[in-house]
Design an enzyme around this catalytic site. Structure first.
Site, mmCIF file in Angstrom:
data_model
loop_
_atom_site.group_PDB
_atom_site.id
_atom_site.type_symbol
_atom_site.label_atom_id
_atom_site.label_comp_id
_atom_site.label_asym_id
_atom_site.label_seq_id
_atom_site.Cartn_x
_atom_site.Cartn_y
_atom_site.Cartn_z
ATOM 1 N N ASP A 16 0.804 -1.230 0.000
ATOM 2 C CA ASP A 16 0.000 0.000 0.000
ATOM 3 C C ASP A 16 0.838 1.281 0.000
ATOM 4 O O ASP A 16 0.363 2.331 0.436
ATOM 5 C CB ASP A 16 -0.954 0.027 1.200
ATOM 6 C CG ASP A 16 -1.914 -1.154 1.210
ATOM 7 O OD1 ASP A 16 -2.736 -1.232 0.285
ATOM 8 O OD2 ASP A 16 -1.810 -1.991 2.120
ATOM 9 N N GLY A 18 2.075 2.776 -2.751
ATOM 10 C CA GLY A 18 1.876 3.569 -3.959
ATOM 11 C C GLY A 18 2.537 2.996 -5.192
ATOM 12 O O GLY A 18 2.935 3.736 -6.093
ATOM 13 N N ALA A 47 -3.833 -8.344 -4.978
ATOM 14 C CA ALA A 47 -3.203 -7.037 -5.137
ATOM 15 C C ALA A 47 -4.280 -5.949 -5.201
ATOM 16 O O ALA A 47 -5.384 -6.175 -5.695
ATOM 17 C CB ALA A 47 -2.352 -7.006 -6.404
ATOM 18 N N HIS A 49 -3.824 -2.033 -6.182
ATOM 19 C CA HIS A 49 -2.976 -0.906 -6.535
ATOM 20 C C HIS A 49 -3.865 0.235 -7.037
ATOM 21 O O HIS A 49 -4.416 0.166 -8.132
ATOM 22 C CB HIS A 49 -1.965 -1.305 -7.605
ATOM 23 C CG HIS A 49 -1.028 -2.382 -7.160
ATOM 24 N ND1 HIS A 49 -0.077 -2.935 -7.993
ATOM 25 C CD2 HIS A 49 -0.888 -3.017 -5.968
ATOM 26 C CE1 HIS A 49 0.606 -3.860 -7.326
ATOM 27 N NE2 HIS A 49 0.118 -3.920 -6.099
ATOM 28 N N GLN A 227 2.151 -6.572 -3.193
ATOM 29 C CA GLN A 227 2.428 -6.615 -1.752
ATOM 30 C C GLN A 227 3.704 -5.811 -1.426
ATOM 31 O O GLN A 227 4.087 -4.943 -2.178
ATOM 32 C CB GLN A 227 2.524 -8.053 -1.231
ATOM 33 C CG GLN A 227 1.216 -8.837 -1.272
ATOM 34 C CD GLN A 227 0.875 -9.350 -2.647
ATOM 35 O OE1 GLN A 227 1.650 -10.061 -3.273
ATOM 36 N NE2 GLN A 227 -0.279 -8.985 -3.145
ATOM 37 N N LEU A 330 3.633 12.687 0.393
ATOM 38 C CA LEU A 330 4.314 13.865 0.925
ATOM 39 C C LEU A 330 3.350 15.013 1.215
ATOM 40 O O LEU A 330 3.770 16.071 1.688
ATOM 41 C CB LEU A 330 5.403 14.318 -0.047
ATOM 42 C CG LEU A 330 6.680 13.469 0.009
ATOM 43 C CD1 LEU A 330 7.502 13.636 -1.257
ATOM 44 C CD2 LEU A 330 7.511 13.837 1.230
ATOM 45 N N ASP A 331 2.073 14.798 0.928
ATOM 46 C CA ASP A 331 1.073 15.820 1.216
ATOM 47 C C ASP A 331 0.469 15.657 2.603
ATOM 48 O O ASP A 331 -0.420 16.422 2.992
ATOM 49 C CB ASP A 331 -0.051 15.759 0.175
ATOM 50 C CG ASP A 331 -0.678 14.377 0.060
ATOM 51 O OD1 ASP A 331 0.058 13.391 0.205
ATOM 52 O OD2 ASP A 331 -1.893 14.288 -0.178
#
Length: 447
Positions: A16, A18, A47, A49, A227, A330-331
């Site tokens: 998870d 990204g 999966a 994604h 994974q 990063l937000d």
């Protein structure tokens, strides 16, 4: 064959982080990398994604995450294929505007088949564990891999020969009859399964071992992992692992067989996450929103924790090193905190040492040690991506500042990843300092 190195995308955590958004960007016009195909090299229908691009969102399971960009998918021999779920995913993609999704797909005939029988057995076995659950997704992955170790298991190629498939399914059902019994996990009759799989074989392209070479002649390949490395069957923290080789050895072997070179991209968040049971030393109630992750009936709760470079360094080591780092989320607001060490029963620990490959006794000892570890946390001083790249000794090549494709920013990377990058940051959309940028104002494409 393309002379560009092929790219391998692996998650350095528990999943998870990204990977889907990363693969989608690598395949997009913004990256301009000339990707000919996305190759799935492990995992199966479990999966998840998530990709947000062009006003669309999809959780990719068996299709590669380059599908929105029109990039074909190759399901390699190492993938566990679940045709019923694959058909449903194809319908979802068609509803989102993807033209002929199954036409973008090639499946290695050697790939193992995950059936409703495997799924029913997986759920019955996990239910029987009660409070000692391993944290399975309940999608039959472990049962598919385990059964094939000792039995003549059904494969994708068998779907073209109903008599062979029927015999294998009969033996599979008989093997699991006592475990599944008359429980609520039952499965479709064998006749119905054979008919469905015959239709499946007619609808998809089942290929042989030369498929990768054909794809590589058209351009660069992106190998998409499933994974996370910390869940790897041999390198994860036993027994809370997946029945799949997540670290990139299988991708490297396939690329070597093509006579090509590989660049490994490791993906992480700015904080740690995992589904369900198992060690998460920095676990905390961070409260970050997770619109695409929640509690699963077999996985358990979705957990969060502070950034853990100790575990990330371990993941890099068991990958045999990586060539570039991708940092997502990063937000997230607030001051990020990181683990600089663990207080344990044997004293202060600042590193987790890999053992020999396939040494599950060592992995169990790590599980026991991490299960009682108390992290020593400190705030990050400066930009999290830069800080993390320095601590892992890996250049940051891509950052994610939001969920959308346009929220990715490419950075000067190692030679062969983004070799033409002439500045420290080449935006593919949103700059965290100045906001969205249009493609018209973007510098020359990164190739």
């Amino acid at each position: 064959m393309s002379g560009e190195p092929h790219l391998v995308v692996v998650d350095l955590g528990f999943g998870d982080a990204g990977k889907g958004a990363t693969v989608d960007w690598l395949c997009s016009p913004a990256a301009a990398l000339g990707v000919a195909a996305v190759v799935r090299f492990n995992g199966g229908a479990q999966a998840a994604h998530n990709v947000v691009a062009e006003g669309r969102h999809h959780t990719f399971a068996q299709f590669g995450s380059g599908t929105f960009a029109g990039v074909p998918t190759v399901l390699s021999e190492h993938v566990l294929v679940e045709p019923i779920a694959l058909a449903a995913e194809s319908e979802q993609l068609a509803a989102l505007g993807v033209r002929d999704p199954l036409g973008l797909l090639a499946i290695d005939g050697r790939a193992l088949l995950t059936t409703p029988i495997h799924i029913a057995a997986n759920r019955a076995r996990e239910d029987a564990r009660g409070s000692s659950r391993h944290g399975s997704c309940g999608r039959g992955i472990g049962e598919t891999a385990w059964y094939a170790l000792e039995h003549d298991a059904p494969t994708v190629a068998d779907c073209r020969t109903p008599a062979v498939l029927r015999a294998k399914l009969d033996r599979l059902a008989a093997h699991y009859e006592q475990l599944i019994g008359p429980s609520a996990h039952g499965h479709e009759p064998i006749d119905a399964l054979v008919a469905m799989y015959r239709d499946f074989a007619a609808a998809v392209r089942i290929s042989g071992p030369d498929e990768l070479a054909r794809a590589a002649r058209r351009g660069r390949l992106v190998f998409e992992g499933a994974q996370g490395v910390l869940l790897d069957e041999w390198r994860g923290f036993h027994p809370h692992t997946t029945w799949s080789t997540v670290e990139p050895r299988n991708a490297r072997a396939m690329i070597a067989g093509l006579g090509g070179s590989a660049r490994i991209l490791g993906v992480t968040r700015t904080y740690m996450t995992r589904h369900g049971a198992g060690p998460l030393p920095t676990e905390a109630a961070l409260g970050y929103p997770e619109p695409h992750n929640g509690t699963g009936p077999y996985q358990g709760a979705f957990r969060q924790g502070h950034l853990d470079p100790i575990l990330l360094r371990y993941a890099v080591a068991v990958c045999g090193g990586i060539d570039g780092l991708v940092v997502n989320h990063l937000d997230m607001p607030g001051t990020l905190r990181v683990a600089t060490g663990y207080e344990t029963l044997v004293g202060l620990i600042t590193e987790v040492a890999p053992g020999r490959w396939r040494d599950l006794d060592h992995q169990q000892r790590l599980t026991d040690q991490l299960g009682t570890a108390r992290p020593i946390l400190t705030p990050i001083d400066g930009d999290p991506a830069t800080w993390l790249g320095e601590r892992l000794g890996v250049p940051v090549v891509l950052t994610g500042h939001g969920p959308d494709r346009r929220d990715r920013i490419a950075h000067r990377g190692v030679a062969g990843v983004f070799p033409d990058a002439s500045s420290s940051a080449v935006p593919g959309g949103r700059d965290p300092a100045t906001g969205p940028r249009s493609t018209e104002s973007r510098p020359a494409a990164v190739r």
